[in-house]
Design an enzyme around this catalytic site. Structure first.
Site, PDB file in Angstrom:
ATOM      1  N   HIS A  31       0.855  -1.193   0.000  1.00 46.16           N
ATOM      2  CA  HIS A  31       0.000   0.000   0.000  1.00 46.16           C
ATOM      3  C   HIS A  31       0.884   1.234   0.000  1.00 46.16           C
ATOM      4  O   HIS A  31       1.978   1.230   0.559  1.00 46.16           O
ATOM      5  CB  HIS A  31      -0.887   0.044   1.241  1.00 46.16           C
ATOM      6  N   ALA A  47      14.660 -20.175   8.648  1.00 48.69           N
ATOM      7  CA  ALA A  47      13.382 -19.999   9.327  1.00 48.69           C
ATOM      8  C   ALA A  47      13.260 -18.611   9.948  1.00 48.69           C
ATOM      9  O   ALA A  47      14.221 -18.074  10.493  1.00 48.69           O
ATOM     10  CB  ALA A  47      13.225 -21.063  10.411  1.00 48.69           C
ATOM     11  N   THR A 101      13.322  -9.117   1.823  1.00 47.72           N
ATOM     12  CA  THR A 101      12.915  -7.806   1.319  1.00 47.72           C
ATOM     13  C   THR A 101      13.629  -7.432   0.023  1.00 47.72           C
ATOM     14  O   THR A 101      13.277  -6.437  -0.593  1.00 47.72           O
ATOM     15  CB  THR A 101      13.208  -6.716   2.366  1.00 47.72           C
ATOM     16  N   ARG A 118      19.799 -11.740   4.637  1.00 45.97           N
ATOM     17  CA  ARG A 118      21.063 -11.404   3.981  1.00 45.97           C
ATOM     18  C   ARG A 118      21.769 -12.695   3.575  1.00 45.97           C
ATOM     19  O   ARG A 118      21.703 -13.694   4.293  1.00 45.97           O
ATOM     20  CB  ARG A 118      21.978 -10.625   4.929  1.00 45.97           C
TER      21      ARG A 118
END
Length: 197
Positions: free
Chosen positions: A117, A164, A169, A184
């Protein structure tokens, strides 16, 4: 009275029959399903009746959806390759299109998103803002550990392993082993090319 072997056979036949019934229901709602797909109890993969938000779901041959998997295309598409395993409680939202390659292993309670959004000014409601489509692409033979969150706009290369609880991103290149929040790359799988980093 049935002995334990008889009860196990009966239970196995019942599980197979119920899975076939769930596959039949999904196909009748418009989902494309390859041969040998298994769908566990409590899965929500029906396209629904609202034409403007139906979208498309395709499950490749040999896929296994454990209990309580949710796949919602929301007018986008969710394409899942062959022999993909979706663990219990996996959630996939396909607003901006999601693709999973062949042979992926998705552990329990993973979430794959393909939208976001806008953040408006404080005098506007966030929930009233339109979704921004952000495709999510996962290559073949990828293993997402339990509870991994994959955000929209991310590409995960072939053969990646994500630890896990990680939140992905940004893009992960082929053969990477990554974990963390945000995830990472920590090392490469054996035989993976270091140039891919």
């Amino acid at each position: 009275i049935m002995n334990s072997a008889g009860r196990n056979r009966f239970s196995n036949h019942l599980r197979i029959w119920l899975s076939r019934w769930r596959v039949w229901r999904a196909v009748n709602s418009g989902v494309t399903i390859g041969p040998g797909v298994q769908i566990g109890a409590g899965c929500d993969i029906l396209l629904g009746g609202e034409p403007a938000r139906r979208g498309r779901i395709a499950l490749g041959a040999g896929c296994r959806l454990e209990n309580d998997v949710v796949i919602r295309p929301y007018n986008g598409s969710v394409d899942i390759g062959r022999n993909v395993h979706l663990g219990p409680g996996t959630v996939i939202y396909g607003h901006g299109n999601v693709s999973l390659g062949d042979g992926c292993l998705i552990a329990p309670h993973c979430t794959l998103l393909s939208s976001n959004h806008d953040i408006p000014s404080i005098d506007q409601e966030i929930r009233d803002q339109p979704s921004i489509p952000l495709p999510c692409w996962v290559g073949r033979d990828v293993w997402l550990g339990a509870g991994v969150q994959v955000l929209g706009g991310v590409r995960i290369g072939d053969g990646c392993v994500v630890g896990a609880g990680s939140v992905v991103t940004g893009d992960l290149l082929a053969g990477a082993i990554a974990w963390g929040t945000p995830a990472r790359i920590k090392k490469l799988r054996p035989e993976a090319s270091p140039e891919s980093l």
